[in-house]
Design a protein around this motif. Structure first.
Motif, PDB file in Angstrom:
ATOM      1  N   ALA A 201     -15.320 -23.250  16.353  1.00 22.80           N
ATOM      2  CA  ALA A 201     -15.359 -23.112  17.811  1.00 22.80           C
ATOM      3  C   ALA A 201     -14.075 -23.615  18.461  1.00 22.80           C
ATOM      4  CB  ALA A 201     -16.573 -23.848  18.365  1.00 22.80           C
ATOM      5  N   CYS A 202     -13.501 -24.686  17.922  1.00 22.34           N
ATOM      6  CA  CYS A 202     -12.270 -25.225  18.518  1.00 22.34           C
ATOM      7  C   CYS A 202     -11.110 -24.241  18.401  1.00 22.34           C
ATOM      8  CB  CYS A 202     -11.901 -26.570  17.909  1.00 22.34           C
ATOM      9  SG  CYS A 202     -11.433 -26.503  16.173  1.00 22.34           S
ATOM     10  N   LEU A 203     -11.119 -23.413  17.360  1.00 16.01           N
ATOM     11  CA  LEU A 203     -10.059 -22.427  17.186  1.00 16.01           C
ATOM     12  C   LEU A 203     -10.205 -21.257  18.154  1.00 16.01           C
ATOM     13  CD1 LEU A 203      -9.760 -22.311  13.291  1.00 16.01           C
ATOM     14  CD2 LEU A 203      -8.280 -23.508  14.929  1.00 16.01           C
ATOM     15  N   MET A 204     -11.388 -21.139  18.736  1.00 16.56           N
ATOM     16  CA  MET A 204     -11.640 -20.083  19.718  1.00 16.56           C
ATOM     17  C   MET A 204     -11.536 -20.627  21.142  1.00 16.56           C
ATOM     18  SD  MET A 204     -11.989 -17.329  17.991  1.00 16.56           S
ATOM     19  CE  MET A 204     -12.624 -16.220  19.235  1.00 16.56           C
TER      20      MET A 204
ATOM     21  N   LEU B 207      -5.951 -20.029  17.736  1.00 21.49           N
ATOM     22  CA  LEU B 207      -5.362 -19.150  16.732  1.00 21.49           C
ATOM     23  C   LEU B 207      -4.132 -18.485  17.337  1.00 21.49           C
ATOM     24  CD1 LEU B 207      -8.640 -17.438  15.517  1.00 21.49           C
ATOM     25  CD2 LEU B 207      -7.155 -18.881  14.117  1.00 21.49           C
ATOM     26  N   GLN B 208      -3.229 -18.045  16.489  1.00 23.85           N
ATOM     27  CA  GLN B 208      -2.110 -17.251  16.969  1.00 23.85           C
ATOM     28  C   GLN B 208      -2.679 -15.968  17.589  1.00 23.85           C
ATOM     29  OE1 GLN B 208       1.184 -18.023  16.993  1.00 23.85           O
ATOM     30  NE2 GLN B 208       0.558 -20.029  16.215  1.00 23.85           N
ATOM     31  N   PRO B 209      -2.156 -15.539  18.727  1.00 27.19           N
ATOM     32  CA  PRO B 209      -2.703 -14.339  19.383  1.00 27.19           C
ATOM     33  C   PRO B 209      -2.784 -13.124  18.460  1.00 27.19           C
ATOM     34  CG  PRO B 209      -1.159 -15.436  20.840  1.00 27.19           C
ATOM     35  CD  PRO B 209      -1.077 -16.140  19.506  1.00 27.19           C
TER      36      PRO B 209
ATOM     37  N   TRP C  18      -6.129  -9.409  15.290  1.00 25.69           N
ATOM     38  CA  TRP C  18      -6.464  -8.804  13.997  1.00 25.69           C
ATOM     39  C   TRP C  18      -7.914  -9.101  13.621  1.00 25.69           C
ATOM     40  CZ3 TRP C  18      -8.027 -10.731   9.291  1.00 25.69           C
ATOM     41  CH2 TRP C  18      -8.013  -9.815   8.231  1.00 25.69           C
ATOM     42  N   LEU C  19      -8.345 -10.345  13.809  1.00 25.40           N
ATOM     43  CA  LEU C  19      -9.731 -10.712  13.483  1.00 25.40           C
ATOM     44  C   LEU C  19     -10.719  -9.886  14.301  1.00 25.40           C
ATOM     45  CD1 LEU C  19      -9.400 -14.581  13.216  1.00 25.40           C
ATOM     46  CD2 LEU C  19      -9.974 -13.011  11.352  1.00 25.40           C
ATOM     47  N   LYS C  20     -10.439  -9.722  15.587  1.00 27.58           N
ATOM     48  CA  LYS C  20     -11.322  -8.938  16.453  1.00 27.58           C
ATOM     49  C   LYS C  20     -11.406  -7.475  16.012  1.00 27.58           C
ATOM     50  CE  LYS C  20     -10.937 -11.719  20.650  1.00 27.58           C
ATOM     51  NZ  LYS C  20     -10.396 -11.775  22.024  1.00 27.58           N
TER      52      LYS C  20
ATOM     53  N   GLN D 250     -15.828 -17.922   1.281  1.00 28.01           N
ATOM     54  CA  GLN D 250     -14.387 -18.147   1.275  1.00 28.01           C
ATOM     55  C   GLN D 250     -13.998 -18.854   2.559  1.00 28.01           C
ATOM     56  OE1 GLN D 250     -13.236 -13.886   0.502  1.00 28.01           O
ATOM     57  NE2 GLN D 250     -11.705 -14.952  -0.718  1.00 28.01           N
ATOM     58  N   VAL D 251     -13.162 -19.886   2.440  1.00 30.20           N
ATOM     59  CA  VAL D 251     -12.725 -20.633   3.617  1.00 30.20           C
ATOM     60  C   VAL D 251     -11.205 -20.589   3.704  1.00 30.20           C
ATOM     61  CG1 VAL D 251     -12.727 -22.856   4.807  1.00 30.20           C
ATOM     62  CG2 VAL D 251     -14.736 -22.155   3.472  1.00 30.20           C
ATOM     63  N   PHE D 252     -10.739 -20.230   4.884  1.00 28.63           N
ATOM     64  CA  PHE D 252      -9.321 -20.203   5.217  1.00 28.63           C
ATOM     65  C   PHE D 252      -9.111 -21.130   6.409  1.00 28.63           C
ATOM     66  CE2 PHE D 252     -10.419 -16.252   3.217  1.00 28.63           C
ATOM     67  CZ  PHE D 252      -9.357 -15.990   2.362  1.00 28.63           C
ATOM     68  N   SER D 253      -7.851 -21.434   6.706  1.00 26.03           N
ATOM     69  CA  SER D 253      -7.552 -22.226   7.906  1.00 26.03           C
ATOM     70  C   SER D 253      -6.812 -21.338   8.898  1.00 26.03           C
ATOM     71  CB  SER D 253      -6.688 -23.445   7.565  1.00 26.03           C
ATOM     72  OG  SER D 253      -5.322 -23.072   7.433  1.00 26.03           O
ATOM     73  N   GLN D 254      -6.580 -21.900  10.084  1.00 26.02           N
ATOM     74  CA  GLN D 254      -5.827 -21.167  11.097  1.00 26.02           C
ATOM     75  C   GLN D 254      -4.391 -20.931  10.663  1.00 26.02           C
ATOM     76  OE1 GLN D 254      -6.675 -24.379  11.242  1.00 26.02           O
ATOM     77  NE2 GLN D 254      -5.457 -25.556  12.717  1.00 26.02           N
ATOM     78  N   HIS D 255      -3.944 -21.656   9.635  1.00 28.75           N
ATOM     79  CA  HIS D 255      -2.567 -21.533   9.171  1.00 28.75           C
ATOM     80  C   HIS D 255      -2.388 -20.509   8.052  1.00 28.75           C
ATOM     81  CE1 HIS D 255      -1.813 -24.961  11.659  1.00 28.75           C
ATOM     82  NE2 HIS D 255      -2.600 -25.726  10.936  1.00 28.75           N
ATOM     83  N   ASN D 256      -3.500 -20.000   7.495  1.00 29.88           N
ATOM     84  CA  ASN D 256      -3.335 -19.037   6.397  1.00 29.88           C
ATOM     85  C   ASN D 256      -4.176 -17.774   6.581  1.00 29.88           C
ATOM     86  OD1 ASN D 256      -5.845 -20.055   5.686  1.00 29.88           O
ATOM     87  ND2 ASN D 256      -5.220 -20.778   3.676  1.00 29.88           N
ATOM     88  N   VAL D 257      -4.229 -17.288   7.812  1.00 23.62           N
ATOM     89  CA  VAL D 257      -4.905 -16.016   8.080  1.00 23.62           C
ATOM     90  C   VAL D 257      -4.221 -14.884   7.314  1.00 23.62           C
ATOM     91  CG1 VAL D 257      -5.561 -14.360   9.887  1.00 23.62           C
ATOM     92  CG2 VAL D 257      -5.783 -16.827  10.299  1.00 23.62           C
ATOM     93  N   ALA D 258      -2.924 -15.009   7.057  1.00 21.99           N
ATOM     94  CA  ALA D 258      -2.202 -13.990   6.282  1.00 21.99           C
ATOM     95  C   ALA D 258      -2.809 -13.842   4.888  1.00 21.99           C
ATOM     96  CB  ALA D 258      -0.720 -14.342   6.183  1.00 21.99           C
TER      97      ALA D 258
END
Length: 152
Positions: free
Chosen positions: A8-11, A24-26, A31-33, A135-143
């Motif tokens: 939630a904090c990332l949103m 998150l980076q815009p 891309w997620l959306k 699978q868990v990723f962070s806001q820094h490795n969406v790539a």
């Protein structure tokens, strides 16, 4: 469209220990959306912790302590269990959680001494989700998530 859990904090929800949010980076959010139906949750709030709250860190003894010396492990475990139940209810197989958090850290957490030092490790929620195949990723490795989707 497949569901994805995003902290939630990332949103933008002000649910962090200090009552603030991250983001998150815009381009990552766009891309997620396009590829997922985003579901949000804060494991720490789900575990019953207030906002704001004292900063907490995962110790070497697998306990979560806040900087006043209070053991909050039970709330963090409860939050992890609530998050797993949420993922199961929404058929979520992938999550993006906030790096370095004692709940959500996926590759680094703070060292448990409130020194500001980050070490390799994972938070309570991340560990539980991974044990159950999420699978868990962070806001820094969406790539990396993007790459996983491109791979057969």
């Amino acid at each position: 469209m497949e569901n994805i859990l995003v902290s939630a904090c990332l949103m933008g929800a002000p649910v962090r220990y200090n009552g603030k949010s991250l983001g998150l980076q815009p381009q990552d959010l766009d891309w997620l959306k396009q590829h997922f139906c985003i579901k949000t949750l804060c494991p720490e709030v789900a575990g019953g912790l207030p906002v704001p709250r004292a900063p907490a860190e995962l110790t070497a003894h697998a306990r979560v302590m806040d900087n006043t010396g209070v053991d909050c492990t039970d709330a963090f475990v409860r939050g992890a269990e609530q998050t797993l139940a949420f993922c199961r209810a929404h058929h979520i197989r992938v999550a993006i959680l906030a790096e370095a958090s004692p709940s959500c850290g996926s590759s680094v957490i703070y060292d448990g001494r409130f020194s500001g030092t980050k070490i390799a490790g994972q938070g309570v929620t991340t560990a539980l989700l991974r044990r159950h195949g999420i699978q868990v990723f962070s806001q820094h490795n969406v790539a990396e998530l993007k790459q996983c989707l491109r791979s057969p």
